[in-house]
Motif scaffolding. Structure first.
Motif, short mmCIF file in Angstrom:
data_model
loop_
_atom_site.label_atom_id
_atom_site.label_comp_id
_atom_site.label_asym_id
_atom_site.label_seq_id
_atom_site.Cartn_x
_atom_site.Cartn_y
_atom_site.Cartn_z
N VAL A 148 0.74 -0.89 0.24
CA VAL A 148 0.14 0.34 -0.01
C VAL A 148 1.07 1.34 -0.47
N MET A 149 1.52 1.31 -0.24
CA MET A 149 2.97 2.63 0.43
C MET A 149 3.02 2.52 -1.38
N ASP A 150 3.37 4.18 -1.47
CA ASP A 150 3.53 4.73 -2.37
C ASP A 150 5.45 4.92 -2.50
N ARG A 151 5.75 5.40 -1.58
CA ARG A 151 6.86 5.48 -1.28
C ARG A 151 7.98 5.38 -0.23
N ILE A 152 8.18 4.77 0.30
CA ILE A 152 9.07 3.98 1.52
C ILE A 152 10.66 4.60 1.26
N ILE A 153 10.38 5.60 2.48
CA ILE A 153 11.90 6.76 2.53
C ILE A 153 13.33 5.80 4.03
N PHE A 154 14.36 5.79 3.43
CA PHE A 154 15.10 5.13 4.40
C PHE A 154 16.19 5.95 4.33
N ASN A 155 16.42 6.98 4.63
CA ASN A 155 17.24 8.52 4.91
C ASN A 155 18.91 7.75 5.40
N PHE A 156 19.64 7.51 5.75
CA PHE A 156 20.94 7.75 5.53
C PHE A 156 20.98 6.39 6.91
N PRO A 157 20.69 5.00 6.22
CA PRO A 157 21.10 3.88 7.22
C PRO A 157 22.03 3.72 7.00
N HIS A 158 22.13 3.06 8.57
CA HIS A 158 23.90 3.02 9.58
C HIS A 158 23.72 1.78 10.45
N VAL A 159 24.03 1.04 10.94
CA VAL A 159 24.31 0.29 11.48
C VAL A 159 25.16 0.29 13.44
N GLY A 160 25.28 1.80 13.04
CA GLY A 160 26.19 2.05 14.14
C GLY A 160 27.80 2.28 14.63
N GLY A 161 28.30 2.44 15.49
CA GLY A 161 29.71 1.89 15.69
C GLY A 161 29.62 0.71 16.02
N LYS A 162 29.03 -1.01 15.65
CA LYS A 162 29.48 -1.94 15.91
C LYS A 162 31.22 -2.39 15.60
N SER A 163 31.72 -1.76 14.53
CA SER A 163 32.96 -1.93 14.70
C SER A 163 34.20 -0.60 13.99
N THR A 164 35.20 -0.48 14.39
CA THR A 164 36.25 0.53 14.07
C THR A 164 36.34 -0.42 12.90
N ASP A 165 36.27 -0.99 12.47
CA ASP A 165 37.06 -1.72 10.88
C ASP A 165 36.24 -1.74 9.96
N VAL A 166 36.82 -0.53 9.04
CA VAL A 166 35.90 -0.28 7.66
C VAL A 166 35.73 -1.63 6.89
#
Length: 292
Positions: free
Chosen positions: A144-162
């Motif tokens: 039913v959704m015309d637009r599904i928007i996800f701005n700046f998805p990010h898991v957070g600081g799970k690891s410092t390894d790139v």
């Protein structure tokens, strides 16, 4: 939303010249007046930085992981969107306010216009938003959704390894795409916004979407200024100084970012009001279809 009026300048000032006076006897009879060359009127330059708004007020919009809900509040209050469902990962209002103390102000704006806020919605596990049709075995669920928007998805600081961060965020996006598609109405689109540059370009969002049955329709520069009241909210919540003060420092809304519009493969996305046929046509993953 009001229509913009195009203002053009095409009037030129009238230019008159002439010479006069009595000629002394025996003088030369050169009377040709020197006329100044008319200057070319400069045409207004096309506004390449005019923001792109990838939805219409009448669209049914789902916002995923909306942080402090300032984006949803802007859609309702300034873009006059009438049907917004804003979701957050936090399970309760108390948990949300602990991370974003100003969230209640945005919630009040959203709910005042009959839109809604849902708590405890995980982008990687969310149940579909559908319309159930038929009975028994013939029951068919339609998104039913015309637009599904996800701005700046990010898991957070799970690891410092790139490399690990890249992998974690790729997994986040793949699961989001899989769980968002059942909620997408026919002709609808999924819109994801990321910061430009590394490490975000390493996520290869176009390929991730393609492998889940989506294709890029177009991409465009995201301009936070197009959403009054919006402030980028970090996944970890409001950052405080050692003295416990908030505000100042890093502001995500000031960073260069880009939004990507995805549609189902072989699906014809409904054009936005005022969009040209060229832009509304579904394209393959072609950089030439992007706006700068």
């Amino acid at each position: 939303m009001g229509k913009r009026r195009k203002v053009t300048h095409n009037a030129r000032p009238a230019q008159k010249s002439g010479g006069g006076g009595q000629k002394p006897q025996g003088a030369a009879t050169a009377t040709t007046a020197i006329k100044p060359k008319p200057q070319k009127q400069k045409q207004p330059q096309q506004q390449h930085d005019e923001p792109t708004i990838p939805f219409a007020p009448e669209d049914k919009i789902l916002l995923v992981g909306d942080g402090d809900l300032s984006f949803a509040a802007s859609l309702v209050e300034h873009h006059y969107c009438a049907d917004v469902t804003a979701t957050v990962l936090e399970k309760t209002l108390e948990e949300l306010v602990e991370k974003y103390p100003h969230a209640p102000e945005n919630i009040a704006k959203i709910e005042a216009e009959d839109s809604r806020v849902l708590y405890g919605v995980d982008a990687t596990k969310m149940a579909p938003f559908v319309d159930r049709r038929g009975k028994g075995k013939e029951k068919d669920a339609v998104g039913v959704m015309d637009r599904i928007i996800f701005n700046f998805p990010h898991v957070g600081g799970k690891s410092t390894d790139v490399n690990r961060q890249v992998r974690y965020n790729q997994e986040l996006l793949v699961e989001f795409f899989k769980h968002a598609m059942p909620s997408l109405a026919p002709g609808g689109s999924i819109i994801v916004t990321l910061f430009e540059g590394e490490p975000y370009t390493l996520w290869n969002i176009r390929d991730l979407a393609r492998h889940t049955g989506l294709q890029v329709q177009r991409s465009f520069k995201f301009q936070a200024s197009a959403y009054p009241g919006y402030h980028h909210a970090r996944t970890l919540g409001v950052v405080k100084s050692k003295a416990g003060e908030t505000g100042g420092g890093w502001k995500g809304e000031d960073r260069a970012a880009r939004s990507y519009i995805f549609v189902r493969k072989d699906d014809e996305a409904r054009p936005r009001p005022g969009s040209s046929k060229k832009r509304s046509r579904v394209r393959d993953d072609d950089e030439s279809s992007d706006d700068d």
